[in-house]
Design a protein around this motif. Sequence first.
Motif, PDB file in Angstrom:
ATOM      1  N   GLY A  17       0.778  -1.233   0.000  1.00 50.82           N
ATOM      2  CA  GLY A  17       0.000   0.000   0.000  1.00 50.82           C
ATOM      3  C   GLY A  17       0.803   1.272   0.000  1.00 50.82           C
ATOM      4  O   GLY A  17       0.236   2.357   0.152  1.00 50.82           O
ATOM      5  N   SER A  18       2.137   1.182  -0.145  1.00 46.69           N
ATOM      6  CA  SER A  18       2.953   2.395  -0.182  1.00 46.69           C
ATOM      7  C   SER A  18       4.198   2.133  -1.014  1.00 46.69           C
ATOM      8  O   SER A  18       4.425   1.023  -1.494  1.00 46.69           O
ATOM      9  N   LYS A  19       5.019   3.165  -1.171  1.00 45.72           N
ATOM     10  CA  LYS A  19       6.248   3.018  -1.926  1.00 45.72           C
ATOM     11  C   LYS A  19       7.340   2.393  -1.049  1.00 45.72           C
ATOM     12  O   LYS A  19       7.366   2.564   0.166  1.00 45.72           O
ATOM     13  N   ALA A  20       8.257   1.675  -1.710  1.00 43.78           N
ATOM     14  CA  ALA A  20       9.366   1.031  -1.018  1.00 43.78           C
ATOM     15  C   ALA A  20      10.507   0.847  -2.007  1.00 43.78           C
ATOM     16  O   ALA A  20      10.330   1.008  -3.216  1.00 43.78           O
ATOM     17  N   LEU A  21      11.689   0.530  -1.491  1.00 46.00           N
ATOM     18  CA  LEU A  21      12.820   0.236  -2.356  1.00 46.00           C
ATOM     19  C   LEU A  21      12.675  -1.195  -2.858  1.00 46.00           C
ATOM     20  O   LEU A  21      12.698  -2.153  -2.080  1.00 46.00           O
ATOM     21  N   LYS A  22      12.516  -1.348  -4.155  1.00 45.81           N
ATOM     22  CA  LYS A  22      12.275  -2.644  -4.786  1.00 45.81           C
ATOM     23  C   LYS A  22      13.607  -3.255  -5.217  1.00 45.81           C
ATOM     24  O   LYS A  22      14.403  -2.606  -5.891  1.00 45.81           O
ATOM     25  N   VAL A  23      13.840  -4.496  -4.823  1.00 48.83           N
ATOM     26  CA  VAL A  23      15.074  -5.198  -5.166  1.00 48.83           C
ATOM     27  C   VAL A  23      14.714  -6.384  -6.050  1.00 48.83           C
ATOM     28  O   VAL A  23      14.122  -7.365  -5.585  1.00 48.83           O
ATOM     29  N   THR A  24      15.015  -6.257  -7.326  1.00 45.35           N
ATOM     30  CA  THR A  24      14.788  -7.347  -8.276  1.00 45.35           C
ATOM     31  C   THR A  24      16.000  -8.264  -8.218  1.00 45.35           C
ATOM     32  O   THR A  24      17.127  -7.835  -8.441  1.00 45.35           O
ATOM     33  N   VAL A  25      15.744  -9.528  -7.940  1.00 42.67           N
ATOM     34  CA  VAL A  25      16.798 -10.423  -7.470  1.00 42.67           C
ATOM     35  C   VAL A  25      17.328 -11.294  -8.597  1.00 42.67           C
ATOM     36  O   VAL A  25      16.557 -11.879  -9.352  1.00 42.67           O
ATOM     37  N   PRO A  26      18.661 -11.448  -8.676  1.00 46.26           N
ATOM     38  CA  PRO A  26      19.249 -12.354  -9.656  1.00 46.26           C
ATOM     39  C   PRO A  26      19.357 -13.758  -9.089  1.00 46.26           C
ATOM     40  O   PRO A  26      18.870 -14.058  -8.012  1.00 46.26           O
ATOM     41  N   ALA A  27      20.038 -14.624  -9.822  1.00 46.76           N
ATOM     42  CA  ALA A  27      20.194 -16.002  -9.369  1.00 46.76           C
ATOM     43  C   ALA A  27      21.138 -16.104  -8.184  1.00 46.76           C
ATOM     44  O   ALA A  27      20.934 -16.902  -7.285  1.00 46.76           O
ATOM     45  N   LYS A  28      22.198 -15.278  -8.160  1.00 48.26           N
ATOM     46  CA  LYS A  28      23.125 -15.331  -7.031  1.00 48.26           C
ATOM     47  C   LYS A  28      22.625 -14.415  -5.914  1.00 48.26           C
ATOM     48  O   LYS A  28      21.560 -13.816  -6.013  1.00 48.26           O
ATOM     49  N   VAL A  29      23.405 -14.295  -4.841  1.00 43.05           N
ATOM     50  CA  VAL A  29      22.955 -13.560  -3.660  1.00 43.05           C
ATOM     51  C   VAL A  29      23.005 -12.053  -3.918  1.00 43.05           C
ATOM     52  O   VAL A  29      24.050 -11.529  -4.315  1.00 43.05           O
ATOM     53  N   PRO A  30      21.893 -11.337  -3.679  1.00 45.62           N
ATOM     54  CA  PRO A  30      21.908  -9.883  -3.829  1.00 45.62           C
ATOM     55  C   PRO A  30      22.335  -9.203  -2.527  1.00 45.62           C
ATOM     56  O   PRO A  30      22.002  -9.647  -1.431  1.00 45.62           O
ATOM     57  N   TYR A  31      23.110  -8.124  -2.677  1.00 41.25           N
ATOM     58  CA  TYR A  31      23.512  -7.301  -1.543  1.00 41.25           C
ATOM     59  C   TYR A  31      23.115  -5.859  -1.854  1.00 41.25           C
ATOM     60  O   TYR A  31      23.542  -5.303  -2.867  1.00 41.25           O
ATOM     61  N   VAL A  32      22.328  -5.251  -0.974  1.00 42.54           N
ATOM     62  CA  VAL A  32      21.915  -3.857  -1.141  1.00 42.54           C
ATOM     63  C   VAL A  32      22.442  -3.075   0.056  1.00 42.54           C
ATOM     64  O   VAL A  32      22.157  -3.411   1.207  1.00 42.54           O
ATOM     65  N   THR A  33      23.226  -2.039  -0.220  1.00 48.39           N
ATOM     66  CA  THR A  33      23.920  -1.285   0.820  1.00 48.39           C
ATOM     67  C   THR A  33      23.283   0.080   1.014  1.00 48.39           C
ATOM     68  O   THR A  33      22.936   0.759   0.042  1.00 48.39           O
ATOM     69  N   VAL A  34      23.134   0.485   2.266  1.00 54.01           N
ATOM     70  CA  VAL A  34      22.635   1.803   2.649  1.00 54.01           C
ATOM     71  C   VAL A  34      23.755   2.530   3.378  1.00 54.01           C
ATOM     72  O   VAL A  34      24.304   2.008   4.368  1.00 54.01           O
ATOM     73  N   GLY A  35      24.139   3.726   2.895  1.00 50.40           N
ATOM     74  CA  GLY A  35      25.242   4.482   3.486  1.00 50.40           C
ATOM     75  C   GLY A  35      24.790   5.297   4.682  1.00 50.40           C
ATOM     76  O   GLY A  35      23.848   6.093   4.586  1.00 50.40           O
ATOM     77  N   LEU A  36      25.469   5.136   5.806  1.00 48.65           N
ATOM     78  CA  LEU A  36      25.088   5.883   7.009  1.00 48.65           C
ATOM     79  C   LEU A  36      25.506   7.339   6.925  1.00 48.65           C
ATOM     80  O   LEU A  36      24.802   8.224   7.428  1.00 48.65           O
ATOM     81  N   ASP A  37      26.653   7.611   6.296  1.00 47.29           N
ATOM     82  CA  ASP A  37      27.051   9.014   6.118  1.00 47.29           C
ATOM     83  C   ASP A  37      26.038   9.745   5.250  1.00 47.29           C
ATOM     84  O   ASP A  37      25.702  10.907   5.501  1.00 47.29           O
ATOM     85  N   ALA A  38      25.554   9.072   4.194  1.00 51.05           N
ATOM     86  CA  ALA A  38      24.586   9.694   3.291  1.00 51.05           C
ATOM     87  C   ALA A  38      23.286  10.013   4.016  1.00 51.05           C
ATOM     88  O   ALA A  38      22.674  11.053   3.785  1.00 51.05           O
ATOM     89  N   LEU A  39      22.857   9.128   4.898  1.00 49.89           N
ATOM     90  CA  LEU A  39      21.584   9.318   5.587  1.00 49.89           C
ATOM     91  C   LEU A  39      21.685  10.219   6.814  1.00 49.89           C
ATOM     92  O   LEU A  39      20.844  11.083   7.039  1.00 49.89           O
ATOM     93  N   ALA A  40      22.722   9.981   7.637  1.00 50.01           N
ATOM     94  CA  ALA A  40      22.781  10.650   8.939  1.00 50.01           C
ATOM     95  C   ALA A  40      23.855  11.722   9.027  1.00 50.01           C
ATOM     96  O   ALA A  40      23.912  12.449  10.021  1.00 50.01           O
ATOM     97  N   GLY A  41      24.726  11.828   8.008  1.00 57.35           N
ATOM     98  CA  GLY A  41      25.745  12.872   8.011  1.00 57.35           C
ATOM     99  C   GLY A  41      26.636  12.789   9.240  1.00 57.35           C
ATOM    100  O   GLY A  41      27.116  11.725   9.616  1.00 57.35           O
ATOM    101  N   GLU A  42      26.840  13.930   9.894  1.00 57.59           N
ATOM    102  CA  GLU A  42      27.733  13.974  11.059  1.00 57.59           C
ATOM    103  C   GLU A  42      27.193  13.196  12.247  1.00 57.59           C
ATOM    104  O   GLU A  42      27.916  12.912  13.207  1.00 57.59           O
TER     105      GLU A  42
END
Length: 577
Positions: free
Chosen positions: A60-85
């Motif tokens: 019912g809402s938007k989300a980060l969609k991860v379309t998956v391949p045959a091998k293991v997917p890794y999705v990284t979120v940067g803490l500096d990008a989100l939280a800065g100092e």
Amino acid sequence: MKKILVVLLALMLVMSVNAVCGEEAATVIDFEDDCFGFAAVEKLVGNAGDAEISIGEFNGSKALKVTVPAKVPYVTVGLDALAGEKAGDVRTIKMDIGLDNAEDGKFYAVSGNLIMYYGTEDTAEKTGWSVYMAKKNPYTVTATLSDAAAFVAGANNRVTVSKETDNYVTKKNGTPVTFYIDNISLLDAEGNALPLNSKGVYEAPAATGKDLTNLYALSNAVEFPGFSVSAGAWAQNGLDMPQEIIDALVPGSVVEIEFESASGDMWIVMPDSAAGWMRVGGCGNGTDYVNNSKSIAQVPYELIAQFCGEDKATWGARMQCEASGDWQVYSVKVGTLNKIPALKGFVEFPGFSTSAGAWAQDGLEMPQETIDALVPGSAVDVEFESASGDMWIVMPDSAAGWMRVGQGTDIIAGGHAYITYEQIAELCGEDKATWGARMQCEASGDWQVYSVKVGTLNKIPALKGFVEFPGFSTSAGAWAQDGLEMPQEIIDALVPGSVIDVEFESAGGDMWIVMPDSAAGWMRVGQGTDIIDGGHAYITYEQIAELCGEDKATWGARMQCEAGSDWQVYSVKIGQR
């Protein structure tokens, strides 16, 4: 005039994107602004495969969609990008992970890890996650750094989500399901949600992520301060052990060494041991654990005790490192092994879905199939949530008395608690007929249990002492075999307790080996009984011996691979448990 209009339109487009992403910081990233520049697909981890990330609709809402391949997917979120100092203030990460139904329209369970890379040395801690039931889809995953760890602002610290197991792939040979990440929040030590910038842009470090293949996750890791040294081949260098390192060296712990060496090996030396100068691990004798990249080694406490004695007071003051080629050690730490049980052959405890308040118990009488499944080597798997994060079982009718089993000794990972048969037997007795009729659950905070099942432990831990099968990189179609004659080093490595590790891809997600020249006949080994995990299939020596006989001289010259669909094998090696 036309050029001016084009420039104005371009400027308006940039302004509209910035407006969409927004200047104000929120405490939850819900992706409603379509921004996800703070996230990236990780491709440098050992078993990583391609994946695509985008904004999609889920629940019912938007989300980060991860379309998956045959091998293991890794999705990284940067803490500096989100939280800065404020990135250094982060202690806990929360996010929702949800799944699409598979292509057949049904729900299938998946599981993986949240890997937290922290500090200036890019150290990693893992927390397992799982979405096992449709009614708990999406599932809120919470990961908290251990007390000895800390994120550092400006150090490219990050959180990586991996999807390791997909039941639609492993059970139905289907296309991997798409998953979604939503409602990310970062909490400080007091549990306060930090302000987040959804328009932040992730900047990957030069070598994003560590190769954690064939290594155990560590908890309560203690850094050996100042242990950054180097030396030439066969030379030793190190430091006196501080008290915190001595205290951390306990049964079940390992010394983890992050290193580079010209020879790809690394071990430790205890030069002042009362038992004498001792070289422990590595040195080609396959007694420690080394990742595929040969950049991290783990030397178990038990191995040091084997050489230096059980009394660590006799180990001497110094710990040194050594390799057979020129070497550099970047860090040394001691942590407790986090061995999450791998289970198979599940038997569901029917109807075990219940809840209660803190320190209250609730449960059911055990049906015969659950009693029958409780055998040596099995474990009870409790899928749960609790306000306190803990969970155990209670056997209230045991002949030995009312028994609380697993409190503080069970393994908690990814919303599951694991209590072994042996833990129950230790308190309630070896004769399960005396355990009583009921099994209950309990936690120190309000709790909800969604399912209970009993499974058999898969006895495939991390492996050590790998011997590579040279040149074993081949492919074939469904139900076709291909392989090579076994060189002597592979024959020698196939001993009781050894495991064949096949790195592969197949359209159906399965893989096994074939021994075509066995004196016992053409033998397919491991089909449906091997362990498939992260693009690797594991077949034990014992599985081959069961079909081909105890005398490996009768196994024939060739080893082949096969799958029920088109397949590609990248490597085959033999490791020791």
